[in-house]
Design a protein around this motif. Sequence first.
Motif, mmCIF file in Angstrom:
data_model
loop_
_atom_site.group_PDB
_atom_site.id
_atom_site.type_symbol
_atom_site.label_atom_id
_atom_site.label_comp_id
_atom_site.label_asym_id
_atom_site.label_seq_id
_atom_site.Cartn_x
_atom_site.Cartn_y
_atom_site.Cartn_z
ATOM 1 N N ALA A 1 0.822 -1.206 0.000
ATOM 2 C CA ALA A 1 0.000 0.000 0.000
ATOM 3 C C ALA A 1 0.861 1.263 0.000
ATOM 4 C CB ALA A 1 -0.926 0.007 1.215
ATOM 5 N N CYS A 2 0.509 2.208 -0.867
ATOM 6 C CA CYS A 2 1.215 3.491 -0.984
ATOM 7 C C CYS A 2 0.185 4.615 -1.118
ATOM 8 C CB CYS A 2 2.117 3.505 -2.222
ATOM 9 S SG CYS A 2 3.346 2.178 -2.302
ATOM 10 N N TYR A 3 0.612 5.843 -0.867
ATOM 11 C CA TYR A 3 -0.210 7.009 -1.164
ATOM 12 C C TYR A 3 -0.055 7.360 -2.637
ATOM 13 C CZ TYR A 3 -0.522 7.953 3.886
ATOM 14 O OH TYR A 3 -0.771 7.878 5.235
ATOM 15 N N ASP A 4 -1.147 7.846 -3.250
ATOM 16 C CA ASP A 4 -1.014 8.408 -4.593
ATOM 17 C C ASP A 4 -0.876 9.923 -4.470
ATOM 18 O OD1 ASP A 4 -3.533 9.462 -4.161
ATOM 19 O OD2 ASP A 4 -4.537 8.265 -5.685
ATOM 20 N N SER B 1 10.453 2.787 0.016
ATOM 21 C CA SER B 1 10.132 3.781 1.045
ATOM 22 C C SER B 1 8.713 4.320 0.901
ATOM 23 C CB SER B 1 11.136 4.933 1.009
ATOM 24 O OG SER B 1 11.094 5.594 -0.233
ATOM 25 N N LEU B 2 8.181 4.319 -0.333
ATOM 26 C CA LEU B 2 6.819 4.806 -0.563
ATOM 27 C C LEU B 2 5.783 3.941 0.139
ATOM 28 C CD1 LEU B 2 7.054 5.548 -4.406
ATOM 29 C CD2 LEU B 2 7.309 7.178 -2.515
ATOM 30 N N SER B 3 6.137 2.682 0.368
ATOM 31 C CA SER B 3 5.180 1.751 0.957
ATOM 32 C C SER B 3 5.417 1.535 2.451
ATOM 33 C CB SER B 3 5.251 0.402 0.234
ATOM 34 O OG SER B 3 6.566 -0.142 0.304
ATOM 35 N N GLN B 4 6.411 2.201 3.021
ATOM 36 C CA GLN B 4 6.669 2.058 4.446
ATOM 37 C C GLN B 4 5.720 2.928 5.264
ATOM 38 O OE1 GLN B 4 11.365 2.128 3.830
ATOM 39 N NE2 GLN B 4 10.859 1.717 5.979
ATOM 40 N N GLY B 5 5.505 2.524 6.494
ATOM 41 C CA GLY B 5 4.680 3.320 7.401
ATOM 42 C C GLY B 5 3.222 2.922 7.393
ATOM 43 N N SER B 6 2.600 3.008 8.554
ATOM 44 C CA SER B 6 1.183 2.671 8.674
ATOM 45 C C SER B 6 0.318 3.706 7.981
ATOM 46 C CB SER B 6 0.787 2.601 10.152
ATOM 47 O OG SER B 6 1.473 1.564 10.815
ATOM 48 N N LYS B 7 -0.720 3.214 7.325
ATOM 49 C CA LYS B 7 -1.685 4.091 6.659
ATOM 50 C C LYS B 7 -3.070 3.663 7.124
ATOM 51 C CE LYS B 7 1.538 4.059 2.804
ATOM 52 N NZ LYS B 7 2.466 3.107 3.495
#
Length: 292
Positions: A42-45, A62-68
């Motif tokens: 999962a990534c932000y657009d 790195s775009l997909s790291q971190g809780s969303k």
Amino acid sequence: MITKAYACINRNKIQRSVSSSGGIYPLLAIKVLEENGIVFAACYDDTLDVMHRKISQMDEISLSQGSKYVASKLNDTFNDIIKTIQENQKTLFVGTPCQCAGLIGFLKEKKIDRSKVFIVDFVCHGIPSRRVWNEYKISMKREGKELTSVNMRDKTSGWSRGNYSWNQKTVTGDEIITAQRQVPYMKGMLANLFLRPSCFECKFKGVDRQTDITLGDYWGIWDHIPDMDDDKGTSLVLIHTLQGKRMFDSIMPFIRFVDADIEKAIEGNSCITTSTRMNQKRKIFFRRLNKG
């Protein structure tokens, strides 16, 4: 295979600093890409919507790291995974427990060998309504704070005992760092005001899962194994399959790890085994939201 638990820390300080907890996911992703594989996460657009995307380059991890804390859009991800498998590329999928269960069922229906894809889920509190996230972005724009990026689990202020922050940047170049429990969106999410109804009766809780590995925060590590807590994030890693064990073994040189007591880990993170309870004000919240 009986599930095995570990407390883990990525030795790479940079990778760990931009991860939600101990930084184990990027190591798994790097391993797959090093073997010419593909990662789906999962990534932000550009509009800060959350969706799964295909990752094939190291600098995309790195775009997909971190809780969303938003329901991610899967779009054609499952079909893309089948194409990747058919091209004999190593494949890693990371998603919520229900998304992973959906993928496993989809592969079974399509008669695709389950062992062809490495599946990782995470300890999930519950997934907020995508609509509420959109409304939050709109409300920030109304206040003159249109968002360009957000880190829902910034660890600048620490990690232990949930002392992480919410970091958001605006079109005007401002950076706003707020204690996570003071952010309206996080307050509502943690209070279960706008989680999806299915999250209150989640069918995918438990220690033994169909995924290969489960990742999560090792809340309470400061009491159980204090040597593994430096306030920068420690991961709980649950290994469920031999395939998961092989993948974990491959990243062992890059982590600090110790055996963990699953029961103690559950004491600090009940979401491993228990669904969150619906807030009785949920209907009132949505009624007000519908009225603007």
